[in-house]
Enzyme design. Structure first.
Site, PDB file in Angstrom:
ATOM      1  N   HIS A   1      11.227  85.517  30.503  1.00  0.00           N
ATOM      2  CA  HIS A   1      10.739  86.775  31.090  1.00  0.00           C
ATOM      3  C   HIS A   1      11.279  86.967  32.509  1.00  0.00           C
ATOM      4  CE1 HIS A   1       7.446  89.891  31.518  1.00  0.00           C
ATOM      5  NE2 HIS A   1       7.738  89.655  32.790  1.00  0.00           N
ATOM      6  N   GLU A   2      11.176  85.931  33.314  1.00  0.00           N
ATOM      7  CA  GLU A   2      11.596  86.060  34.710  1.00  0.00           C
ATOM      8  C   GLU A   2      13.112  86.132  34.846  1.00  0.00           C
ATOM      9  OE1 GLU A   2       9.373  86.890  36.672  1.00  0.00           O
ATOM     10  OE2 GLU A   2       7.652  86.287  35.436  1.00  0.00           O
TER      11      GLU A   2
ATOM     12  N   HIS B   1      14.042  89.706  34.661  1.00  0.00           N
ATOM     13  CA  HIS B   1      13.868  90.345  35.977  1.00  0.00           C
ATOM     14  C   HIS B   1      15.035  89.994  36.901  1.00  0.00           C
ATOM     15  CE1 HIS B   1      10.042  91.906  34.955  1.00  0.00           C
ATOM     16  NE2 HIS B   1       9.345  90.800  35.098  1.00  0.00           N
TER      17      HIS B   1
END
Length: 233
Positions: free
Chosen positions: A135-136, A139
């Site tokens: 997920h990160e 980003h």
């Protein structure tokens, strides 16, 4: 502590009865749900750690740092790190840190110029660590490819959260089951919306209805933007 599925058949029958009305609910998913449900309650060896939210059996910072290293072996993490390098933003192993998060909402985060952190006091399983890292990294990819991405801007923040929720697998059916959400039809988009709004709640520029308005304004373009993948995994 050893765990045997067959030693807990009475509890499995309870779960079967609970979900038997969901005619689309397959037995493999039920067994998977039961296994992780039971495994997550298995008593760890030695002293137990707990999170600020009262989660028992969470890992130490040192254990989660080792789990982060293990996540580097997964195809998704390898792929995202490769795409970041190709975009001009290579990340080494020191880019990822485990820490206790007593004053931060969520299970991890990305900070420009610092890297990715994973909150050890919310981690119990390797899959949870893998998901935070993936997920990160999405980003991080957005931050790399965008020109002057403003994380304080509600719409831009919402866009990256929509993409990360859609592309990371955070809202896969099995993970929603483990969170206690049993809806089948339309579960993925509902899950993404719920998690986006939770993340935006920590942004002071997304107060009141601004969070939902920003999310809906960018939903279509950001949900359908699957870069660096050809299509959503």
């Amino acid at each position: 502590m050893k765990f045997s599925l067959f030693s807990c058949l009475p509890e499995l029958r309870i779960l079967v009865n609970k979900y038997k009305k969901l005619y689309v609910f397959s037995l493999p998913y039920l067994i998977l749900f039961f296994y992780f449900h039971a495994f997550s309650r298995t008593e760890p060896m030695g002293p137990k750690s707990s999170s600020p939210d009262g989660l028992e059996g969470v890992k130490t910072v040192e254990e989660v740092q080792a789990m982060i290293q293990e996540s580097f072996r997964t195809p998704m993490v390898k792929f995202l790190r490769k795409r970041l390098a190709e975009a001009g933003c290579p990340v080494n192993d020191n880019f990822f840190k485990a820490r206790e998060c007593k004053d931060v909402q969520g299970t991890g985060g990305f900070v420009r110029g610092s890297g990715v952190y994973v909150c050890s006091n919310y981690m119990r399983l390797q899959d949870e660590v893998n998901q935070v890292v993936i997920h990160e990294l999405i980003h991080a990819f957005d931050d790399c490819r965008a020109t002057n991405l403003d994380w304080g801007d509600c719409a831009q923040h919402a866009c990256s959260q929509i993409r990360a929720g859609h592309l990371s697998g955070d809202c896969h059916f099995k993970r929603e089951l483990l969170r206690g959400y049993t809806k089948t039809r339309g579960h993925e988009q509902e899950c993404i919306r719920r998690r986006v709004l939770k993340s935006l709640s920590s942004n002071p520029n997304c107060a009141g209805s601004a969070a939902a308005d920003a999310m809906e304004a960018v939903w279509d373009i950001c949900y359908n933007d699957t870069r660096p993948f050809d299509r959503a995994p």
